[in-house]
Design a protein around this motif. Structure first.
Motif, PDB file in Angstrom:
ATOM      1  N   TYR A  11       0.878  -1.165   0.000  1.00  0.00           N
ATOM      2  CA  TYR A  11       0.000   0.000   0.000  1.00  0.00           C
ATOM      3  C   TYR A  11       0.917   1.216   0.000  1.00  0.00           C
ATOM      4  O   TYR A  11       1.506   1.552   1.018  1.00  0.00           O
ATOM      5  CB  TYR A  11      -0.904   0.006   1.231  1.00  0.00           C
ATOM      6  N   GLY A  12       1.063   1.827  -1.179  1.00  0.00           N
ATOM      7  CA  GLY A  12       2.072   2.870  -1.310  1.00  0.00           C
ATOM      8  C   GLY A  12       3.442   2.232  -1.213  1.00  0.00           C
ATOM      9  O   GLY A  12       3.783   1.324  -1.966  1.00  0.00           O
ATOM     10  N   GLN A  13       4.229   2.658  -0.239  1.00  0.00           N
ATOM     11  CA  GLN A  13       5.549   2.072  -0.018  1.00  0.00           C
ATOM     12  C   GLN A  13       5.551   1.080   1.147  1.00  0.00           C
ATOM     13  O   GLN A  13       6.596   0.563   1.528  1.00  0.00           O
ATOM     14  CB  GLN A  13       6.571   3.188   0.247  1.00  0.00           C
ATOM     15  N   ILE A  14       4.372   0.832   1.729  1.00  0.00           N
ATOM     16  CA  ILE A  14       4.293  -0.034   2.899  1.00  0.00           C
ATOM     17  C   ILE A  14       3.980  -1.472   2.471  1.00  0.00           C
ATOM     18  O   ILE A  14       2.920  -1.730   1.884  1.00  0.00           O
ATOM     19  CB  ILE A  14       3.205   0.462   3.874  1.00  0.00           C
ATOM     20  N   PRO A  15       4.877  -2.426   2.743  1.00  0.00           N
ATOM     21  CA  PRO A  15       4.589  -3.827   2.410  1.00  0.00           C
ATOM     22  C   PRO A  15       3.368  -4.327   3.180  1.00  0.00           C
ATOM     23  O   PRO A  15       3.197  -4.011   4.348  1.00  0.00           O
ATOM     24  CB  PRO A  15       5.860  -4.562   2.854  1.00  0.00           C
ATOM     25  N   MET A  16       2.526  -5.105   2.508  1.00  0.00           N
ATOM     26  CA  MET A  16       1.340  -5.646   3.169  1.00  0.00           C
ATOM     27  C   MET A  16       1.384  -7.164   3.196  1.00  0.00           C
ATOM     28  O   MET A  16       1.422  -7.775   4.245  1.00  0.00           O
ATOM     29  CB  MET A  16       0.074  -5.157   2.463  1.00  0.00           C
ATOM     30  N   LEU A  17       1.374  -7.795   2.021  1.00  0.00           N
ATOM     31  CA  LEU A  17       1.500  -9.250   1.951  1.00  0.00           C
ATOM     32  C   LEU A  17       2.908  -9.606   1.487  1.00  0.00           C
ATOM     33  O   LEU A  17       3.481  -8.925   0.641  1.00  0.00           O
ATOM     34  CB  LEU A  17       0.475  -9.842   0.977  1.00  0.00           C
ATOM     35  N   MET A  18       3.429 -10.701   2.036  1.00  0.00           N
ATOM     36  CA  MET A  18       4.788 -11.118   1.706  1.00  0.00           C
ATOM     37  C   MET A  18       4.818 -12.592   1.337  1.00  0.00           C
ATOM     38  O   MET A  18       4.715 -13.470   2.199  1.00  0.00           O
ATOM     39  CB  MET A  18       5.731 -10.833   2.881  1.00  0.00           C
ATOM     40  N   GLU A  19       4.842 -12.851   0.039  1.00  0.00           N
ATOM     41  CA  GLU A  19       4.958 -14.204  -0.517  1.00  0.00           C
ATOM     42  C   GLU A  19       3.907 -15.152   0.066  1.00  0.00           C
ATOM     43  O   GLU A  19       4.215 -16.232   0.569  1.00  0.00           O
ATOM     44  CB  GLU A  19       6.380 -14.745  -0.320  1.00  0.00           C
ATOM     45  N   VAL A  20       2.669 -14.738  -0.033  1.00  0.00           N
ATOM     46  CA  VAL A  20       1.538 -15.532   0.463  1.00  0.00           C
ATOM     47  C   VAL A  20       1.098 -16.537  -0.602  1.00  0.00           C
ATOM     48  O   VAL A  20       0.851 -16.171  -1.748  1.00  0.00           O
ATOM     49  CB  VAL A  20       0.358 -14.607   0.837  1.00  0.00           C
ATOM     50  N   SER A  21       1.000 -17.796  -0.206  1.00  0.00           N
ATOM     51  CA  SER A  21       0.517 -18.855  -1.098  1.00  0.00           C
ATOM     52  C   SER A  21      -0.652 -19.579  -0.435  1.00  0.00           C
ATOM     53  O   SER A  21      -0.534 -20.040   0.700  1.00  0.00           O
ATOM     54  CB  SER A  21       1.638 -19.855  -1.403  1.00  0.00           C
ATOM     55  N   ILE A  22      -1.779 -19.646  -1.148  1.00  0.00           N
ATOM     56  CA  ILE A  22      -3.010 -20.256  -0.635  1.00  0.00           C
ATOM     57  C   ILE A  22      -3.657 -21.046  -1.768  1.00  0.00           C
ATOM     58  O   ILE A  22      -3.675 -20.594  -2.916  1.00  0.00           O
ATOM     59  CB  ILE A  22      -3.989 -19.180  -0.119  1.00  0.00           C
ATOM     60  N   MET A  50      -8.655  -5.949  -6.945  1.00  0.00           N
ATOM     61  CA  MET A  50      -8.720  -4.577  -6.449  1.00  0.00           C
ATOM     62  C   MET A  50      -7.351  -4.102  -5.969  1.00  0.00           C
ATOM     63  O   MET A  50      -7.085  -2.906  -5.923  1.00  0.00           O
ATOM     64  CB  MET A  50      -9.732  -4.466  -5.313  1.00  0.00           C
ATOM     65  N   VAL A  51      -6.511  -5.050  -5.574  1.00  0.00           N
ATOM     66  CA  VAL A  51      -5.111  -4.781  -5.240  1.00  0.00           C
ATOM     67  C   VAL A  51      -4.264  -5.621  -6.181  1.00  0.00           C
ATOM     68  O   VAL A  51      -4.481  -6.828  -6.307  1.00  0.00           O
ATOM     69  CB  VAL A  51      -4.805  -5.155  -3.772  1.00  0.00           C
ATOM     70  N   LYS A  52      -3.312  -4.983  -6.853  1.00  0.00           N
ATOM     71  CA  LYS A  52      -2.451  -5.683  -7.790  1.00  0.00           C
ATOM     72  C   LYS A  52      -1.160  -6.106  -7.092  1.00  0.00           C
ATOM     73  O   LYS A  52      -0.512  -5.302  -6.428  1.00  0.00           O
ATOM     74  CB  LYS A  52      -2.122  -4.785  -8.987  1.00  0.00           C
ATOM     75  N   PRO A  53      -0.777  -7.375  -7.233  1.00  0.00           N
ATOM     76  CA  PRO A  53       0.459  -7.822  -6.592  1.00  0.00           C
ATOM     77  C   PRO A  53       1.688  -7.226  -7.263  1.00  0.00           C
ATOM     78  O   PRO A  53       1.704  -6.993  -8.477  1.00  0.00           O
ATOM     79  CB  PRO A  53       0.415  -9.342  -6.771  1.00  0.00           C
ATOM     80  N   ILE A  54       2.718  -6.980  -6.458  1.00  0.00           N
ATOM     81  CA  ILE A  54       4.008  -6.566  -7.013  1.00  0.00           C
ATOM     82  C   ILE A  54       4.859  -7.791  -7.326  1.00  0.00           C
ATOM     83  O   ILE A  54       5.869  -7.696  -8.023  1.00  0.00           O
ATOM     84  CB  ILE A  54       4.757  -5.621  -6.050  1.00  0.00           C
TER      85      ILE A  54
END
Length: 238
Positions: A11-22, A50-54
């Motif tokens: 979100y902006g420069q703030i990491p939210m999800l980190m290598e999540v696999s489900i 709605m949120v695009k992964p980096i």
């Protein structure tokens, strides 16, 4: 059926999800547990684009979802019930339900789905002509789920279905989720803080902490896991 592969988001420069696999298979119910701010809702927003992964990819029946706009994801067969339901308070219950069938042009199919939903939720039938803004919290939750079912989805995403509900209503909503799971054979991804209720209806679950998956297993395994018990189950009463 649904798979998130090493998803990272910001979100902006703030990491939210980190290598999540489900993974969620056809007809399977899976829960995602975690505290506020852990990234649970971000997972759902990433699935519906709605949120695009980096980093990473989202697949649905082999199709890349993260490359599609949100409306195409919905058309592909994924429906979401947001945390606050996202209803139209000045529209009737009927018209809110019909919004779920926005992309369906066959009136016969729409009518059949409507009958099914009103059978599952008889209270909505009683309030069919009333504005959604007049409904109770439990009725709004039912309307949100009913609207999602009008889309005839293959995957149902539920964001905090117990949030803000009295214990009796939590039990009622979860009874409906279990019924939908059995009768509709949907894949369900359930985001929830009420771990006790979530683990009572799913086959498997994941625990999310600070944007990463730190535990996964069957519902039985998670219920017996010391970390899950101390973090999520000790404060649950319903």
């Amino acid at each position: 059926m649904l798979e998130l592969c090493n998803i990272s988001t910001k979100y902006g420069q703030i990491p939210m999800l980190m290598e999540v696999s489900i993974k969620v298979d056809k007809g399977e119910a899976v829960c995602l547990l975690g505290a506020n701010g852990a990234g649970k809702t971000t997972v759902l927003k990433t699935i519906i684009s709605m949120v695009k992964p980096i980093k990473g990819e989202v697949f649905f029946n082999g199709q890349r979802l993260d490359l599609l706009p949100s409306h195409k994801v919905i058309q592909a067969g994924i429906a979401i019930v947001p945390e606050r339901e996202g209803l139209f308070p000045k529209l009737t219950v009927e018209n809110n339900l019909l919004m779920g069938a926005y992309y369906e042009k066959d009136k016969q199919k729409i009518n059949h789905r409507m009958e099914e939903v009103l059978t599952i939720f008889p209270k909505l039938k009683e309030r069919f002509r009333r504005n959604a803004g007049t409904l109770s919290g439990g009725e709004r939750k039912m309307l949100g789920i009913g609207r999602a079912l009008l889309a005839d989805p293959q995957v149902l995403l539920l964001d905090e279905p117990s949030l803000g509900l009295a214990p009796a209503l939590v039990h009622e909503v979860y009874a409906v989720i279990e019924r939908i799971k059995k009768e509709k054979n949907l894949a369900i991804l359930l985001v929830e803080q009420n771990a006790l209720k979530a683990l009572s209806v799913v086959e498997r679950g994941y625990a999310l902490q600070k944007g990463g998956i730190f535990l996964e297993g069957s519902s039985a395994e998670l219920r017996e896991n010391k970390i899950v018990v101390e973090s999520y189950l000790s404060s649950c009463s319903v």
